[in-house]
Design a protein around this motif. Structure first.
Motif, mmCIF file in Angstrom:
data_model
loop_
_atom_site.group_PDB
_atom_site.id
_atom_site.type_symbol
_atom_site.label_atom_id
_atom_site.label_comp_id
_atom_site.label_asym_id
_atom_site.label_seq_id
_atom_site.Cartn_x
_atom_site.Cartn_y
_atom_site.Cartn_z
ATOM 1 N N LEU A 1 42.116 34.280 41.079
ATOM 2 C CA LEU A 1 43.549 34.149 40.807
ATOM 3 C C LEU A 1 43.909 34.716 39.433
ATOM 4 O O LEU A 1 44.984 35.286 39.260
ATOM 5 C CB LEU A 1 43.981 32.687 40.910
ATOM 6 C CG LEU A 1 43.962 32.097 42.319
ATOM 7 C CD1 LEU A 1 44.223 30.599 42.270
ATOM 8 C CD2 LEU A 1 44.948 32.795 43.222
ATOM 9 N N ALA A 2 43.010 34.574 38.468
ATOM 10 C CA ALA A 2 43.265 35.101 37.124
ATOM 11 C C ALA A 2 43.381 36.619 37.141
ATOM 12 O O ALA A 2 44.162 37.188 36.372
ATOM 13 C CB ALA A 2 42.162 34.660 36.170
ATOM 14 N N LYS A 3 42.628 37.279 38.024
ATOM 15 C CA LYS A 3 42.737 38.734 38.133
ATOM 16 C C LYS A 3 44.145 39.140 38.537
ATOM 17 O O LYS A 3 44.692 40.105 38.026
ATOM 18 C CB LYS A 3 41.737 39.271 39.165
ATOM 19 C CG LYS A 3 40.317 39.312 38.685
ATOM 20 C CD LYS A 3 39.436 40.186 39.561
ATOM 21 C CE LYS A 3 39.295 39.623 40.949
ATOM 22 N NZ LYS A 3 38.305 40.368 41.762
ATOM 23 N N PHE A 4 44.746 38.407 39.434
ATOM 24 C CA PHE A 4 46.097 38.737 39.884
ATOM 25 C C PHE A 4 47.139 38.399 38.831
ATOM 26 O O PHE A 4 48.166 39.057 38.731
ATOM 27 C CB PHE A 4 46.425 38.022 41.195
ATOM 28 C CG PHE A 4 45.658 38.584 42.346
ATOM 29 C CD1 PHE A 4 45.988 39.811 42.885
ATOM 30 C CD2 PHE A 4 44.584 37.895 42.878
ATOM 31 C CE1 PHE A 4 45.270 40.344 43.950
ATOM 32 C CE2 PHE A 4 43.864 38.415 43.933
ATOM 33 C CZ PHE A 4 44.203 39.644 44.471
ATOM 34 N N LYS B 1 46.791 38.790 35.694
ATOM 35 C CA LYS B 1 46.734 39.803 34.638
ATOM 36 C C LYS B 1 47.297 41.141 35.097
ATOM 37 O O LYS B 1 47.756 41.923 34.291
ATOM 38 C CB LYS B 1 45.285 39.992 34.177
ATOM 39 C CG LYS B 1 44.750 38.802 33.434
ATOM 40 C CD LYS B 1 43.319 39.019 33.022
ATOM 41 C CE LYS B 1 42.779 37.788 32.323
ATOM 42 N NZ LYS B 1 41.370 37.914 32.008
ATOM 43 N N LYS B 2 47.239 41.426 36.403
ATOM 44 C CA LYS B 2 47.715 42.707 36.920
ATOM 45 C C LYS B 2 49.237 42.715 36.975
ATOM 46 O O LYS B 2 49.855 41.754 37.408
ATOM 47 C CB LYS B 2 47.184 42.947 38.330
ATOM 48 C CG LYS B 2 45.755 43.345 38.398
ATOM 49 C CD LYS B 2 45.397 43.681 39.831
ATOM 50 C CE LYS B 2 43.962 44.135 39.929
ATOM 51 N NZ LYS B 2 43.616 44.464 41.312
ATOM 52 N N PRO B 3 49.841 43.838 36.537
ATOM 53 C CA PRO B 3 51.290 43.932 36.697
ATOM 54 C C PRO B 3 51.625 44.106 38.171
ATOM 55 O O PRO B 3 50.853 44.682 38.930
ATOM 56 C CB PRO B 3 51.670 45.170 35.893
ATOM 57 C CG PRO B 3 50.416 45.964 35.812
ATOM 58 C CD PRO B 3 49.277 44.977 35.881
ATOM 59 N N SER B 4 52.721 43.582 38.555
ATOM 60 C CA SER B 4 53.152 43.687 39.939
ATOM 61 C C SER B 4 53.534 45.125 40.248
ATOM 62 O O SER B 4 54.164 45.808 39.446
ATOM 63 C CB SER B 4 54.342 42.766 40.172
ATOM 64 O OG SER B 4 54.840 42.944 41.471
ATOM 65 N N SER B 5 53.178 45.620 41.425
ATOM 66 C CA SER B 5 53.537 46.986 41.816
ATOM 67 C C SER B 5 54.940 47.016 42.426
ATOM 68 O O SER B 5 55.457 48.067 42.725
ATOM 69 C CB SER B 5 52.520 47.536 42.806
ATOM 70 O OG SER B 5 52.497 46.723 43.961
ATOM 71 N N ILE B 6 55.520 45.850 42.608
ATOM 72 C CA ILE B 6 56.880 45.782 43.144
ATOM 73 C C ILE B 6 57.823 45.480 41.997
ATOM 74 O O ILE B 6 57.642 44.526 41.262
ATOM 75 C CB ILE B 6 56.999 44.699 44.228
ATOM 76 C CG1 ILE B 6 56.056 45.007 45.384
ATOM 77 C CG2 ILE B 6 58.424 44.578 44.702
ATOM 78 C CD1 ILE B 6 56.005 43.943 46.434
#
Length: 87
Positions: free
Chosen positions: A66-69, A71-76
């Motif tokens: 969950l931490a990986k998500f 940190k990632k910027p949303s592509s939407i």
């Protein structure tokens, strides 16, 4: 095991129903259907510990995933004026 419960279980013969037994958890009536030849308590403890370790590992892996998500910027993206999503 709770001492009162264990004593009642030991003093009740196979196939019999015990007198009411009071413990810190309330009142109990035991029916002894059969007795085991082997004490499985150490095996049960090992299984409980193994289950606890599996659950801990699962929680750690889930949190890392969950931490990986997080940190990632949303592509939407969305248009601040209209609120419409694009991307």
């Amino acid at each position: 095991m709770v001492p009162e419960f264990e004593a009642a279980m030991a003093s009740t013969s196979e196939g019999a129903i015990s007198e009411p037994v009071r413990s810190e958890f309330g009142w109990h009536i035991l029916q002894v259907e059969a007795r085991r030849d082997k004490d499985f308590s150490s095996e049960m403890q090992r299984n409980q510990v193994a289950g606890y370790i599996r659950e801990q590992k699962y929680q750690e892996e889930l949190e890392a995933w969950l931490a990986k998500f997080a940190k990632k910027p949303s592509s939407i993206s969305s248009d601040p004026k209209t609120g419409r999503h694009f991307g």
